[in-house]
Design an enzyme around this catalytic site. Structure first.
Site, PDB file in Angstrom:
ATOM      1  N   LYS A   1     -18.396   9.212   6.102  1.00 58.45           N
ATOM      2  CA  LYS A   1     -18.487   9.039   4.643  1.00 58.45           C
ATOM      3  C   LYS A   1     -19.456  10.090   4.099  1.00 58.45           C
ATOM      4  O   LYS A   1     -19.087  11.247   4.031  1.00 58.45           O
ATOM      5  CB  LYS A   1     -18.798   7.586   4.321  1.00 58.45           C
ATOM      6  CG  LYS A   1     -17.549   6.735   4.653  1.00 58.45           C
ATOM      7  CD  LYS A   1     -17.694   5.243   4.565  1.00 58.45           C
ATOM      8  CE  LYS A   1     -16.360   4.603   4.986  1.00 58.45           C
ATOM      9  NZ  LYS A   1     -16.444   3.159   5.206  1.00 58.45           N
TER      10      LYS A   1
ATOM     11  N   HIS B   1     -22.324   2.727   3.983  1.00 58.14           N
ATOM     12  CA  HIS B   1     -22.246   3.276   2.626  1.00 58.14           C
ATOM     13  C   HIS B   1     -23.596   3.715   2.103  1.00 58.14           C
ATOM     14  O   HIS B   1     -23.766   3.907   0.895  1.00 58.14           O
ATOM     15  CB  HIS B   1     -21.592   2.273   1.677  1.00 58.14           C
ATOM     16  CG  HIS B   1     -20.150   2.075   1.988  1.00 58.14           C
ATOM     17  ND1 HIS B   1     -19.156   2.919   1.550  1.00 58.14           N
ATOM     18  CD2 HIS B   1     -19.535   1.159   2.768  1.00 58.14           C
ATOM     19  CE1 HIS B   1     -17.991   2.523   2.019  1.00 58.14           C
ATOM     20  NE2 HIS B   1     -18.191   1.455   2.767  1.00 58.14           N
TER      21      HIS B   1
ATOM     22  N   THR C   1     -12.434   5.429  26.033  1.00 58.39           N
ATOM     23  CA  THR C   1     -11.755   6.212  25.004  1.00 58.39           C
ATOM     24  C   THR C   1     -12.309   7.630  25.020  1.00 58.39           C
ATOM     25  O   THR C   1     -13.477   7.849  25.349  1.00 58.39           O
ATOM     26  CB  THR C   1     -11.937   5.543  23.608  1.00 58.39           C
ATOM     27  OG1 THR C   1     -11.128   6.213  22.665  1.00 58.39           O
ATOM     28  CG2 THR C   1     -13.377   5.554  23.138  1.00 58.39           C
ATOM     29  N   THR C   2     -11.448   8.570  24.692  1.00 63.64           N
ATOM     30  CA  THR C   2     -11.844   9.982  24.706  1.00 63.64           C
ATOM     31  C   THR C   2     -12.979  10.228  23.722  1.00 63.64           C
ATOM     32  O   THR C   2     -12.964   9.711  22.598  1.00 63.64           O
ATOM     33  CB  THR C   2     -10.630  10.856  24.349  1.00 63.64           C
ATOM     34  OG1 THR C   2      -9.618  10.617  25.327  1.00 63.64           O
ATOM     35  CG2 THR C   2     -10.981  12.334  24.332  1.00 63.64           C
TER      36      THR C   2
ATOM     37  N   THR D   1     -21.897   5.449   9.810  1.00 63.14           N
ATOM     38  CA  THR D   1     -20.712   6.283  10.026  1.00 63.14           C
ATOM     39  C   THR D   1     -21.065   7.739   9.783  1.00 63.14           C
ATOM     40  O   THR D   1     -21.988   8.060   9.034  1.00 63.14           O
ATOM     41  CB  THR D   1     -19.559   5.884   9.087  1.00 63.14           C
ATOM     42  OG1 THR D   1     -18.408   6.682   9.410  1.00 63.14           O
ATOM     43  CG2 THR D   1     -19.888   6.128   7.618  1.00 63.14           C
TER      44      THR D   1
ATOM     45  N   ARG E   1       0.830  -1.209   0.000  1.00 66.67           N
ATOM     46  CA  ARG E   1       0.000   0.000   0.000  1.00 66.67           C
ATOM     47  C   ARG E   1       0.860   1.252   0.000  1.00 66.67           C
ATOM     48  O   ARG E   1       1.651   1.464   0.912  1.00 66.67           O
ATOM     49  CB  ARG E   1      -0.912   0.029   1.218  1.00 66.67           C
ATOM     50  CG  ARG E   1      -1.971  -1.056   1.225  1.00 66.67           C
ATOM     51  CD  ARG E   1      -2.866  -0.899   2.438  1.00 66.67           C
ATOM     52  NE  ARG E   1      -3.585  -2.121   2.754  1.00 66.67           N
ATOM     53  CZ  ARG E   1      -4.793  -2.412   2.298  1.00 66.67           C
ATOM     54  NH1 ARG E   1      -5.411  -1.582   1.483  1.00 66.67           N
ATOM     55  NH2 ARG E   1      -5.389  -3.542   2.637  1.00 66.67           N
TER      56      ARG E   1
ATOM     57  N   THR F   1      -8.606  -6.385   0.447  1.00 69.25           N
ATOM     58  CA  THR F   1      -9.862  -5.638   0.426  1.00 69.25           C
ATOM     59  C   THR F   1     -10.871  -6.323  -0.506  1.00 69.25           C
ATOM     60  O   THR F   1     -12.063  -6.373  -0.225  1.00 69.25           O
ATOM     61  CB  THR F   1      -9.596  -4.190  -0.027  1.00 69.25           C
ATOM     62  OG1 THR F   1      -8.518  -3.666   0.761  1.00 69.25           O
ATOM     63  CG2 THR F   1     -10.805  -3.310   0.171  1.00 69.25           C
TER      64      THR F   1
ATOM     65  N   SER G   1     -19.522  -2.045  -0.314  1.00 69.60           N
ATOM     66  CA  SER G   1     -18.846  -0.910  -0.933  1.00 69.60           C
ATOM     67  C   SER G   1     -17.878  -1.273  -2.037  1.00 69.60           C
ATOM     68  O   SER G   1     -17.431  -0.400  -2.765  1.00 69.60           O
ATOM     69  CB  SER G   1     -18.102  -0.129   0.134  1.00 69.60           C
ATOM     70  OG  SER G   1     -16.970  -0.855   0.544  1.00 69.60           O
TER      71      SER G   1
ATOM     72  N   SER H   1     -23.084 -14.318   9.999  1.00 65.98           N
ATOM     73  CA  SER H   1     -22.415 -13.189   9.355  1.00 65.98           C
ATOM     74  C   SER H   1     -22.364 -13.381   7.841  1.00 65.98           C
ATOM     75  O   SER H   1     -21.915 -14.430   7.354  1.00 65.98           O
ATOM     76  CB  SER H   1     -20.999 -13.093   9.947  1.00 65.98           C
ATOM     77  OG  SER H   1     -20.278 -12.053   9.367  1.00 65.98           O
TER      78      SER H   1
HETATM   79  C1  LIG Z   1     -15.646   2.332   6.237  1.00 69.04           C
HETATM   80  C2  LIG Z   1     -16.510   1.226   6.784  1.00 69.04           C
HETATM   81  C3  LIG Z   1     -16.718   1.092   8.155  1.00 69.04           C
HETATM   82  C4  LIG Z   1     -15.948   1.902   9.145  1.00 69.04           C
HETATM   83  O1  LIG Z   1     -16.429   3.204   9.232  1.00 69.04           O
HETATM   84  P1  LIG Z   1     -15.400   4.355   9.670  1.00 69.04           P
HETATM   85  O2  LIG Z   1     -16.277   5.418  10.188  1.00 69.04           O
HETATM   86  O3  LIG Z   1     -14.633   4.722   8.446  1.00 69.04           O
HETATM   87  O4  LIG Z   1     -14.518   3.763  10.719  1.00 69.04           O
HETATM   88  C5  LIG Z   1     -17.620   0.163   8.611  1.00 69.04           C
HETATM   89  N1  LIG Z   1     -18.298  -0.629   7.748  1.00 69.04           N
HETATM   90  C6  LIG Z   1     -18.096  -0.549   6.417  1.00 69.04           C
HETATM   91  C7  LIG Z   1     -18.856  -1.445   5.527  1.00 69.04           C
HETATM   92  C8  LIG Z   1     -17.187   0.357   5.897  1.00 69.04           C
HETATM   93  O5  LIG Z   1     -16.946   0.398   4.594  1.00 69.04           O
END
Ligand SMILES: *Cc1c(COP(=O)(O)O)cnc(C)c1O
Length: 406
Positions: A247, A216, A276-277, A244, A21, A362, A188, A136
């Site tokens: 994104k 996503h 965690t903070t 999230t 990478r 990936t 994704s 899963s």
């Molecule tokens: C990017 C991603 C995450 C993690 O989200 P982040 O906020 O970037 O840590 C979780 N699940 C999937 C499917 C993702 O593509």
């Protein structure tokens, strides 16, 4: 042991496979994204980003930036602690209320990232419910896999997007066994979308909890950006919706939305939540502004769909193979790690077009690809330059084209 020698050896084998990478160093420009400056040692050049997960350009939306500036001035930089010890800022609470409303759930719980929300959410549910078995989807994201692994619960992998296979697996366990089904809405890398209603039918038949990753999809699908489950009127049938803020919402952070009791349970027992903070209040405020904007504005979603269609149509005209799918993600298939990297480098060096190569692990070996994510901020000119460059490299490398009919 020669530790550094060991590290070098491991890295060398990754290099030989063509999947070492290399991070592209860029500086995004507010007000000009997808345009950015690329840094290579002492040199700088201008690039157009075609692989961002800032799917709607919300990372530079005036409403988001205004909220972040305002809350930095109001609260300062960091949260100052964990949620438990002095870091529970008013803006975190506002954001959780906004998220609960977005998904029509009783509550939501904020994490420092989507990765952490999956890791902690799944890990805690599966680990703390006695005898829980996790089902899963075979293509679930690394963060879900790690959370499930961490729980040490028994795990079954069902065929990707295959409710019948899920049904077969669930049928092997009695009605007294607690079951948790984990899957995503938009995957994704291929851009395919799960048959959510059918999966939920199977979950309900077996009394299983359902956990969906809409990372996503949130902001992008549904009349208020609540995700594919909102679009399909299914949010109330899902036990946990995970998303999230990094994104389509353009900021950072992750969350789950669920019943008040479930969120309280995770809040209480998840190590990855409590030790965690907390996120900086300004990030929380920016995310809240982004969610609020996308709850009522259809402009960004409509413009994105238009851009995606336009890129697809032009790729088809040139016969450049891309995976058809019902989402906003355009995977241009290359099928070889070295080639994928070379094409990506060439696009960057000759055209200032930035598309990161996607290699194993990936995606599976042999399915290496360029993953193109058009956004509302890509102009017709940007699209024309991308298409010309791809056409050029496809001819130069004598890469396979698809006949128009294919
Ligand atoms: C990017 C991603 C995450 C993690 O989200 P982040 O906020 O970037 O840590 C979780 N699940 C999937 C499917 C993702 O593509």
């Amino acid at each position: 042991m020669d530790f550094d020698g060991f590290f070098k050896g491991q890295l060398e084998s990754v290099r030989e496979e063509g999947r070492y990478r290399v991070f592209t160093e860029i500086k995004r420009h507010r007000g000009q994204f997808p345009h950015a400056t690329r840094y290579v040692e002492d040199e700088q050049s201008e690039v157009t980003v075609w692989c961002s997960n800032d799917y709607l350009g919300m990372g530079q939306h005036p409403a988001v930036l205004e909220a972040m500036h305002r809350v930095i001035d109001e609260c300062g930089a960091g949260a100052g602690g964990t949620r438990n010890i002095s870091g529970n800022n008013h803006h975190h609470v506002l954001l959780e209320n906004e998220l609960a409303d977005l998904h029509h759930k009783e509550a939501a719980l904020l994490f420092t990232s989507g990765y952490v929300s999956n890791w902690a959410g799944l890990g805690t549910l599966a680990g703390r419910i006695p005898g829980c078995v996790v089902f899963s989807d075979a293509l679930n994201h690394a963060s879900m896999i790690e959370g499930i692994r961490h729980s040490r619960a028994e795990r079954r992998i069902w065929n990707h997007n295959d409710p019948e296979d899920l049904d077969r697996h669930l049928s092997e366990f009695g009605s007294d066994v607690p079951k948790l089904v984990a899957f995503e809405s938009v995957y994704s890398m291929d851009g395919d979308i799960a048959p959510i209603a059918e999966i939920l039918d199977v979950c309900e038949k077996h009394g299983a909890m359902s956990y969906i990753d809409e990372v996503h999809a949130v902001g992008l699908y549904g009349p208020r950006g609540g995700g594919v489950a909102e679009r399909e009127g299914l949010m109330d049938r899902i036990t946990v919706i995970e998303g999230t803020l990094g994104k389509a919402f353009g900021v950072m952070g992750g969350y789950i939305a669920a019943s008040a009791d479930l969120c309280d349970f995770i809040r209480t027992f998840a190590s990855g939540f409590i030790f965690t903070t907390a996120l900086p209040p300004a990030l929380a405020a920016g995310a809240t502004a982004s969610i609020r904007h996308l709850k009522t504005s259809e402009f960004e979603r409509a413009r994105q769909r238009d851009r995606v269609e336009k890129v697809r149509r032009k790729l088809d005209m040139l016969g450049i193979p891309h995976l058809p799918n019902p989402s906003h993600i355009i995977p241009v298939m290359v099928g070889d790690a070295h080639k994928c990297k070379r094409i990506s480098d060439w696009l960057m060096d000759n055209h200032g077009i930035y598309v990161q190569p996607i290699n194993y692990p990936t995606v599976p070996r042999g399915t290496e690809r360029l993953r193109i994510t058009p956004s509302p901020v890509h102009t017709d000119g940007d699209i024309d330059r991308l298409i010309e460059a791809l056409s050029d490299i496809w001819s130069q490398c004598a890469l396979a084209r698809r006949s128009m009919a294919a």
